[in-house]
Motif scaffolding. Structure first.
Motif, short mmCIF file in Angstrom:
data_model
loop_
_atom_site.label_atom_id
_atom_site.label_comp_id
_atom_site.label_asym_id
_atom_site.label_seq_id
_atom_site.Cartn_x
_atom_site.Cartn_y
_atom_site.Cartn_z
N THR A 216 27.13 37.27 38.10
CA THR A 216 28.21 37.96 37.74
C THR A 216 29.39 37.23 37.70
O THR A 216 29.88 36.84 38.75
CB THR A 216 28.26 39.36 38.61
N LYS A 218 33.52 37.57 37.21
CA LYS A 218 34.87 38.44 37.64
C LYS A 218 36.09 37.94 36.92
O LYS A 218 36.42 36.68 37.29
CB LYS A 218 35.21 38.51 39.03
N GLN A 240 33.69 43.08 36.01
CA GLN A 240 32.83 42.47 36.31
C GLN A 240 31.87 42.23 35.18
O GLN A 240 31.58 43.24 34.20
CB GLN A 240 31.77 43.30 37.49
N TYR A 241 31.34 41.03 34.96
CA TYR A 241 30.57 40.89 33.63
C TYR A 241 29.07 40.25 34.26
O TYR A 241 29.00 39.05 34.47
CB TYR A 241 31.06 39.68 32.71
N THR A 242 28.38 41.09 34.33
CA THR A 242 26.77 40.85 34.82
C THR A 242 25.75 40.29 33.65
O THR A 242 25.97 41.19 32.59
CB THR A 242 26.23 42.03 35.54
#
Length: 415
Positions: A216, A218, A240-242
């Motif tokens: 993830t 950020k 947040q980029y999961t």
């Protein structure tokens, strides 16, 4: 007190518990078996990056390795290791007051300047704050403001060199997922953000931190055409980029440059490129409304005539291009105004004459954007009249811009 012997004993315990030999552990962390032996005997300690990798390998916290007596056992917990870079200087919340901010990369580069503490303006709390100057400047340096739905295939190094930075592009196709994640983590852990550039229409990620061992990211997201998203910069509220590594993308990594580019030089380069792009009269894209220069006036007018000929019941070819056209001309004019202040030897009189032409071009562009905003409310009887009116405004705008660019060429003869 930190005890290297106990830490070494803990590494040995965790290794044994994982049914791992010293040789296998050495191979995992790209060190020699002798280095592992020194760790376990308390004669040396792993570096920070290796400790982070070790915590992931053993599924435990870094504290459990460094301070085995005080750490909490986490054998059955998936520990979420997190790393977050803070801006070099405190950054005040910023939301751009002026519409539009549709150019995502110019906004991202503004955030980059803020992050590295290079902004000189401060609020009452001595926090750095942003204004529109950097956005205008980067819109021009990257060439984006000189085209319709157009941006160059490559980023311009000048955009970074004015910050004493440079970049490298890494294609996901050249890495495994684990390698790509590790590259992002390593960059962030060493004090530099990474920029994830997707090849589909989704956020460009300005990542300043990560969690879940890098799975993830950020950071802040910027999206082409999303004025609200591009105008908000707040490093206290990160997205947040999961699963970011699963999309088809490139990763831009930053590094110090060997030579900082003076602003006057960057502006001169952008001015020369911009004039050449704006004077272009040849089509370079399959879509008629993707390109740059004078050819766009002709292409747009042709599309409007085709709609008249087919008696179309809407003015389809003005959306979203009317808004892109408006911002392009607004930012182009504003960049030329910046050049007057930033390029010492430029002829200010000729520049003033050029800028006056752009005032009228922008008034036409604003009127076209208003028509585009109202395009679904027009009756069919008045559509041809509206299209013909736009065609006339485009014809006049082309004449004005050709005149303006002739003045700018004269203004820049001695720089």
């Amino acid at each position: 007190m930190f005890d290297t012997v106990k830490m070494g004993e803990q590494i040995a315990y965790l290794r044994t518990k994982s049914n791992c030999t010293q040789e296998k552990l050495a191979e995992e962390f790209n060190v020699t078996p002798q280095a592992v032996s020194k760790w376990e005997n308390g004669k040396a300690i792993p570096d920070v990056l290796t400790l982070c990798k070790m915590s992931q390998f053993f599924n435990c916290s870094v504290d459990r390795i460094l301070l085995p007596e005080t750490s909490v056992l986490l054998d059955n917990v998936s520990f979420n290791y997190e790393f977050l870079l803070k801006p070099r200087s405190p950054v005040a919340d910023y939301s751009g007051p002026e519409w539009p901010k549709s150019i995502s990369f110019a906004s991202l580069l503004t955030a980059l300047k803020l992050f590295f503490g290079l902004e000189q303006r401060r609020d009452a709390q001595k926090h750095q704050i942003n204004d529109d100057k950097e956005y205008i400047l980067q819109s021009a340096i990257t060439n984006v403001c000189f085209g319709y739905s157009y941006s160059p295939d490559e980023c311009v190094h000048d955009s970074f060199l004015i910050y004493d930075l440079d970049y490298e592009i890494h294609s996901k196709a050249d890495y495994s997922e684990d390698e790509f994640i590790t590259l992002a983590r390593w960059q962030i852990e060493h004090g530099y953000p990474v920029i994830i550039i997707p090849k589909e229409y989704t956020d460009t990620i300005f990542a300043v931190g990560f969690s879940d061992y890098g799975h993830t990211l950020k950071g802040l997201g910027f999206l082409e055409g999303d004025d609200l998203k591009n105008a908000n910069i707040n490093f206290d509220r990160l997205n947040q980029y999961t699963g970011w590594y699963k999309i088809d993308c490139d990763m831009m990594t930053l590094r110090p440059s060997n030579e900082k580019m003076p602003l006057a030089k960057a502006c001169t380069n952008a001015l020369n490129r911009g004039v050449a792009l704006l004077l272009n009269d040849s089509h370079c894209k399959e879509d008629k409304m993707q390109g740059h220069g004078m050819v766009m006036y002709r292409n747009w007018s042709d599309l409007l005539r085709e709609e008249n000929k087919s008696d179309a019941d809407q003015i389809d070819c003005v959306f979203p291009h009317a808004f892109i056209h408006y911002e392009n001309k607004l930012r182009t004019k504003q960049f030329f105004e910046l050049c007057v202040d930033m390029i010492p030897d430029i002829d200010k009189e000729f520049m003033a004459m050029a800028i006056r032409q752009y005032d009228e071009i922008i008034s036409f562009a604003e009127e076209i954007a208003t028509i585009a905003h109202q395009r679904e409310s027009f009756t069919k009887d008045c559509l041809k009249e509206k299209r013909n009116h736009i065609i006339e405004m485009l014809r006049r705008s082309k004449e004005l811009e050709e005149l303006a660019l002739s003045y700018i060429q004269k203004a820049s003869e001695n720089i």
